[in-house]
Scaffold this motif. Structure first.
Motif, PDB file in Angstrom:
ATOM      1  N   GLU A 294       0.842  -1.197   0.000  1.00  0.00           N
ATOM      2  CA  GLU A 294       0.000   0.000   0.000  1.00  0.00           C
ATOM      3  C   GLU A 294       0.879   1.249   0.000  1.00  0.00           C
ATOM      4  O   GLU A 294       1.938   1.274   0.618  1.00  0.00           O
ATOM      5  CB  GLU A 294      -0.910   0.012   1.228  1.00  0.00           C
ATOM      6  N   LYS A 295       0.419   2.281  -0.682  1.00  0.00           N
ATOM      7  CA  LYS A 295       1.151   3.539  -0.721  1.00  0.00           C
ATOM      8  C   LYS A 295       1.058   4.253   0.622  1.00  0.00           C
ATOM      9  O   LYS A 295      -0.003   4.287   1.241  1.00  0.00           O
ATOM     10  CB  LYS A 295       0.590   4.425  -1.827  1.00  0.00           C
ATOM     11  N   PHE A 296       2.178   4.797   1.091  1.00  0.00           N
ATOM     12  CA  PHE A 296       2.206   5.506   2.362  1.00  0.00           C
ATOM     13  C   PHE A 296       1.290   6.724   2.319  1.00  0.00           C
ATOM     14  O   PHE A 296       1.327   7.510   1.380  1.00  0.00           O
ATOM     15  CB  PHE A 296       3.628   5.952   2.706  1.00  0.00           C
ATOM     16  N   ASP A 297       0.450   6.852   3.356  1.00  0.00           N
ATOM     17  CA  ASP A 297      -0.480   7.978   3.442  1.00  0.00           C
ATOM     18  C   ASP A 297      -0.155   8.775   4.700  1.00  0.00           C
ATOM     19  O   ASP A 297      -0.517   8.384   5.806  1.00  0.00           O
ATOM     20  CB  ASP A 297      -1.922   7.470   3.513  1.00  0.00           C
ATOM     21  N   PRO A 298       0.545   9.891   4.579  1.00  0.00           N
ATOM     22  CA  PRO A 298       0.964  10.679   5.753  1.00  0.00           C
ATOM     23  C   PRO A 298      -0.208  11.213   6.564  1.00  0.00           C
ATOM     24  O   PRO A 298      -0.047  11.544   7.736  1.00  0.00           O
ATOM     25  CB  PRO A 298       1.782  11.815   5.135  1.00  0.00           C
ATOM     26  N   SER A 299      -1.367  11.318   5.967  1.00  0.00           N
ATOM     27  CA  SER A 299      -2.531  11.842   6.697  1.00  0.00           C
ATOM     28  C   SER A 299      -3.158  10.791   7.616  1.00  0.00           C
ATOM     29  O   SER A 299      -3.927  11.145   8.513  1.00  0.00           O
ATOM     30  CB  SER A 299      -3.571  12.358   5.705  1.00  0.00           C
ATOM     31  N   LYS A 300      -2.837   9.530   7.403  1.00  0.00           N
ATOM     32  CA  LYS A 300      -3.450   8.456   8.186  1.00  0.00           C
ATOM     33  C   LYS A 300      -2.444   7.591   8.932  1.00  0.00           C
ATOM     34  O   LYS A 300      -2.813   6.895   9.877  1.00  0.00           O
ATOM     35  CB  LYS A 300      -4.292   7.557   7.275  1.00  0.00           C
ATOM     36  N   GLU A 301      -1.173   7.642   8.544  1.00  0.00           N
ATOM     37  CA  GLU A 301      -0.178   6.739   9.124  1.00  0.00           C
ATOM     38  C   GLU A 301       0.909   7.500   9.869  1.00  0.00           C
ATOM     39  O   GLU A 301       1.179   8.670   9.583  1.00  0.00           O
ATOM     40  CB  GLU A 301       0.457   5.878   8.033  1.00  0.00           C
ATOM     41  N   GLU A 302       1.526   6.803  10.828  1.00  0.00           N
ATOM     42  CA  GLU A 302       2.621   7.390  11.592  1.00  0.00           C
ATOM     43  C   GLU A 302       3.848   7.558  10.701  1.00  0.00           C
ATOM     44  O   GLU A 302       4.069   6.762   9.777  1.00  0.00           O
ATOM     45  CB  GLU A 302       2.956   6.498  12.781  1.00  0.00           C
TER      46      GLU A 302
END
Length: 221
Positions: A22-30
């Motif tokens: 999965e692509k990293f999502d800075p708005s949802k992941e640490e």
């Protein structure tokens, strides 16, 4: 076979999945999860849920294989398979179908465990074997058991302490009726080796007993 094939495909996807897919999502992941090495180390957490009938009707080795080879991370199940295994020692079960209606079978004196058909007599045979064991256990425990009804004063002082061995009494005054008179205050306390268990209230037991008398059912309290 089609449904089985789809299930295998889904399980393989769960086993092979990594967070790096999965692509990293800075708005949802640490922020630490942005590291590719960290993402590639995080696997899918697989929960397996099944009822006891799945064990009794022939899937025992399949489930055992999944657990033995750590193909699932957590299991949620029931313990009904224990008595169902014992029942097979008394009388045979019969092959049926998962789609048979339990209500229709019940009217004919049969029960369904997955795709197994179990006559009522099999349950009766199990109960006839098991009830004497329960009676023997009760007779063994009764000499060590003290029954008492608390006074209102004692009930107000009632406190318990949770220990590894269970709930224990924490007020020595409750070991006996100090005022010499025990009155029914609606609760029954049963003590075994200093451990206490709060049973149903007297009113609840009486209500249940009256229901049994009215329906003439052979039921244990």
């Amino acid at each position: 076979a089609t449904h089985f094939g789809k299930a295998v495909d889904q399980i393989n996807k769960m086993l092979s999945w990594r967070l790096s897919d999965e692509k990293f999502d800075p708005s949802k992941e640490e922020p630490k999860l942005e590291d590719p090495k960290v993402r590639s180390s995080i696997r899918c957490k697989i929960f397996l849920g099944y009822t006891s009938n799945m064990v009794s009707c022939g899937n025992r080795e399949v489930l055992r294989f999944l657990l033995e080879h750590k193909l699932v991370d957590c299991v949620v199940t029931t313990g009904g398979g224990i008595e169902e295994d014992i029942m097979k020692c008394f009388n045979p079960h019969y092959m049926g179908d998962f789609r048979l209606k339990g209500r229709d079978l019940r009217l004919k004196g049969f029960n369904r465990i997955g795709n197994l058909i179990v006559p009522n007599k099999n349950y009766i045979a199990f109960e006839d074997w098991f009830r004497p064991l329960l009676s023997a256990m009760l007779e063994e425990q009764q000499p060590q058991t003290k029954h008492m009804t608390l006074t209102k004063t004692q009930l107000n002082k009632l406190t318990f302490k949770q220990t590894k061995g269970g709930i224990v009494i924490s007020d020595s005054e409750l070991n006996e009726c100090s005022d010499g008179l025990c009155v029914d205050v609606g609760s029954v306390v049963v003590g075994v080796d200093g451990k206490l268990v709060i049973d149903k209230t007297v009113d609840q037991l009486n209500d249940q007993l009256n229901q049994i008398r009215n329906t003439n059912l052979n039921t244990n309290l």
